[in-house]
Design a protein around this motif. Sequence first.
Motif, mmCIF file in Angstrom:
data_model
loop_
_atom_site.group_PDB
_atom_site.id
_atom_site.type_symbol
_atom_site.label_atom_id
_atom_site.label_comp_id
_atom_site.label_asym_id
_atom_site.label_seq_id
_atom_site.Cartn_x
_atom_site.Cartn_y
_atom_site.Cartn_z
ATOM 1 N N THR A 102 -26.128 44.075 -47.328
ATOM 2 C CA THR A 102 -25.497 44.506 -46.081
ATOM 3 C C THR A 102 -25.410 43.372 -45.069
ATOM 4 O OG1 THR A 102 -26.325 46.748 -46.424
ATOM 5 C CG2 THR A 102 -25.622 46.175 -44.190
ATOM 6 N N LEU A 103 -26.422 42.506 -45.040
ATOM 7 C CA LEU A 103 -26.424 41.390 -44.103
ATOM 8 C C LEU A 103 -25.237 40.466 -44.336
ATOM 9 C CD1 LEU A 103 -27.934 39.847 -41.843
ATOM 10 C CD2 LEU A 103 -29.174 38.620 -43.632
ATOM 11 N N VAL A 104 -24.752 40.398 -45.564
ATOM 12 C CA VAL A 104 -23.657 39.494 -45.912
ATOM 13 C C VAL A 104 -22.305 40.192 -45.838
ATOM 14 C CG1 VAL A 104 -22.703 38.012 -47.722
ATOM 15 C CG2 VAL A 104 -25.179 38.114 -47.366
ATOM 16 N N HIS A 121 -4.042 54.692 -44.974
ATOM 17 C CA HIS A 121 -5.168 55.083 -44.145
ATOM 18 C C HIS A 121 -6.072 53.881 -43.885
ATOM 19 C CE1 HIS A 121 -4.274 59.402 -44.520
ATOM 20 N NE2 HIS A 121 -3.946 59.121 -45.779
ATOM 21 N N GLU A 122 -6.690 53.881 -42.716
ATOM 22 C CA GLU A 122 -7.554 52.774 -42.320
ATOM 23 C C GLU A 122 -8.998 53.265 -42.186
ATOM 24 O OE1 GLU A 122 -8.058 49.519 -38.668
ATOM 25 O OE2 GLU A 122 -6.382 50.940 -38.707
ATOM 26 N N PHE A 123 -9.900 52.563 -42.844
ATOM 27 C CA PHE A 123 -11.320 52.876 -42.759
ATOM 28 C C PHE A 123 -11.958 52.128 -41.595
ATOM 29 C CE2 PHE A 123 -10.500 54.127 -47.109
ATOM 30 C CZ PHE A 123 -11.281 55.266 -47.260
ATOM 31 N N ASP A 124 -12.962 52.734 -41.008
ATOM 32 C CA ASP A 124 -13.688 52.108 -39.901
ATOM 33 C C ASP A 124 -14.901 51.349 -40.455
ATOM 34 O OD1 ASP A 124 -14.549 51.346 -37.426
ATOM 35 O OD2 ASP A 124 -15.484 53.262 -36.936
ATOM 36 N N ASN A 125 -14.644 50.269 -41.195
ATOM 37 C CA ASN A 125 -15.717 49.460 -41.768
ATOM 38 C C ASN A 125 -15.893 48.171 -40.969
ATOM 39 O OD1 ASN A 125 -16.306 51.230 -43.891
ATOM 40 N ND2 ASN A 125 -14.643 50.372 -45.143
ATOM 41 N N ASP A 126 -17.095 47.630 -41.029
ATOM 42 C CA ASP A 126 -17.370 46.382 -40.323
ATOM 43 C C ASP A 126 -16.730 45.200 -41.039
ATOM 44 O OD1 ASP A 126 -18.841 47.731 -38.495
ATOM 45 O OD2 ASP A 126 -20.786 47.282 -39.418
ATOM 46 N N LEU A 127 -16.356 44.193 -40.245
ATOM 47 C CA LEU A 127 -15.988 42.917 -40.849
ATOM 48 C C LEU A 127 -17.245 42.279 -41.439
ATOM 49 C CD1 LEU A 127 -13.610 41.447 -38.131
ATOM 50 C CD2 LEU A 127 -12.962 42.155 -40.425
ATOM 51 N N PRO A 128 -17.116 41.510 -42.509
ATOM 52 C CA PRO A 128 -18.297 40.844 -43.077
ATOM 53 C C PRO A 128 -18.963 39.968 -42.017
ATOM 54 C CG PRO A 128 -16.427 40.675 -44.565
ATOM 55 C CD PRO A 128 -15.898 41.246 -43.288
ATOM 56 N N PRO A 129 -20.275 40.075 -41.847
ATOM 57 C CA PRO A 129 -20.960 39.270 -40.824
ATOM 58 C C PRO A 129 -20.728 37.777 -40.983
ATOM 59 C CG PRO A 129 -22.393 41.018 -41.605
ATOM 60 C CD PRO A 129 -21.189 41.039 -42.488
ATOM 61 N N TRP A 130 -20.698 37.295 -42.243
ATOM 62 C CA TRP A 130 -20.488 35.859 -42.442
ATOM 63 C C TRP A 130 -19.129 35.438 -41.877
ATOM 64 C CZ3 TRP A 130 -16.188 34.396 -45.036
ATOM 65 C CH2 TRP A 130 -15.585 35.330 -45.886
ATOM 66 N N TRP A 131 -18.121 36.327 -41.973
ATOM 67 C CA TRP A 131 -16.790 36.013 -41.438
ATOM 68 C C TRP A 131 -16.820 36.014 -39.918
ATOM 69 C CZ3 TRP A 131 -13.029 37.719 -38.257
ATOM 70 C CH2 TRP A 131 -11.747 37.206 -38.439
ATOM 71 N N LYS A 132 -17.460 37.018 -39.323
ATOM 72 C CA LYS A 132 -17.520 37.107 -37.858
ATOM 73 C C LYS A 132 -18.243 35.911 -37.263
ATOM 74 C CE LYS A 132 -19.329 41.231 -37.563
ATOM 75 N NZ LYS A 132 -19.868 42.471 -36.962
ATOM 76 N N TYR A 133 -19.412 35.592 -37.821
ATOM 77 C CA TYR A 133 -20.169 34.474 -37.261
ATOM 78 C C TYR A 133 -19.461 33.142 -37.507
ATOM 79 C CZ TYR A 133 -23.846 37.906 -36.615
ATOM 80 O OH TYR A 133 -24.557 38.999 -36.216
ATOM 81 N N GLY A 134 -18.764 33.047 -38.636
ATOM 82 C CA GLY A 134 -17.970 31.842 -38.873
ATOM 83 C C GLY A 134 -16.845 31.706 -37.864
ATOM 84 N N PHE A 135 -16.219 32.836 -37.510
ATOM 85 C CA PHE A 135 -15.155 32.824 -36.513
ATOM 86 C C PHE A 135 -15.698 32.455 -35.132
ATOM 87 C CE2 PHE A 135 -12.456 35.204 -33.437
ATOM 88 C CZ PHE A 135 -11.298 34.480 -33.617
ATOM 89 N N TYR A 136 -16.857 33.015 -34.786
ATOM 90 C CA TYR A 136 -17.481 32.650 -33.519
ATOM 91 C C TYR A 136 -17.806 31.157 -33.474
ATOM 92 C CZ TYR A 136 -18.127 37.708 -33.043
ATOM 93 O OH TYR A 136 -17.924 39.055 -32.961
ATOM 94 N N PHE A 137 -18.251 30.633 -34.599
ATOM 95 C CA PHE A 137 -18.580 29.206 -34.664
ATOM 96 C C PHE A 137 -17.346 28.342 -34.427
ATOM 97 C CE2 PHE A 137 -18.682 25.308 -37.221
ATOM 98 C CZ PHE A 137 -19.740 24.650 -36.615
#
Length: 296
Positions: A102-104, A121-137
């Motif tokens: 889940t962390l990844v 249909h669109e699911f309400d799922n999280d973006l992968p954390p590695w992708w989000k933190y990479g984008f923030y970086f």
Amino acid sequence: MLAPAKTTRLALLTAASLLLRGVAHAQTPETTAPAKAAGMNQQELLFWLLLGLLGVLLLTLLSVGITIVVQMKTQLRQLYDLPTVHGTWSGKVLGLLVGDATLVRGEYKDELLDHNYDGIHEFDNDLPPWWKYGFYFTIVFGLVYVGYYHLTTKGQLQAAEYETEMRQAALLVSAGADDPTKLTTYQALATAADLSSGKSIYTTNCAPCHGANAEGKVGPNLTDEFWLHGGEVNHVYKTIKYGIPSKGMVAWKGKLSGKQILQVASYALSLQGSKPANAKEPQGEKEAPNKPVAKL
């Protein structure tokens, strides 16, 4: 569980003993003149020995850690399933050890949103954390980059960095007569004798690629005002002498003397504006005519 711990302690004691022995030996004064070793000296040998011991120690610790995780996987799973641990950051790290990524990959809620487009249909799922933190970086990196290179101007941009590297490279190249980065200061020859010699050299060596009348074949047309590597006599001289290997232009230094190269360069410039038949289309940048005064 005790055997890995004993192995770790034994490895640590062995490394410390060898380190102390090496330091004590290095501090002992030599009574005789040291003989030059054919291979590594003592410092290099000690460095590689310690590096090897460090590698062994890290591998030992890794194997011990893997053994502990494998043997305690059931207990770790029970700890991970506790509500007070499961949702925390440390709990998610613990989840990686028991097989929960889940962390990844993020949370899969599998909850449908209340809208659809053409049956999609669109699911309400999280973006992968590695992708989000990479984008923030990348955002933080972009702000630091713009501030350092464009606002404070402390960093060199590409053009300034290229100029700096070229100046540094020039220091490593011989500044003698055969330095390809040093442009000559010759004047185009204008006497009939020099231009006649240049014509003879051109006919023998240059005509197969540039044409009998310099109209251009494999090589470019030499009679127009367009030049790929400069049309001033010293640029033409440099092109003939050192060639352009990437474009098939051979270097004529060692085959022609400096005077012969200047003669053929002057002859080529004398043909500017002659407008031969079947002239090749212009190539390069347009420059003002630059040719000797005398004609053949």
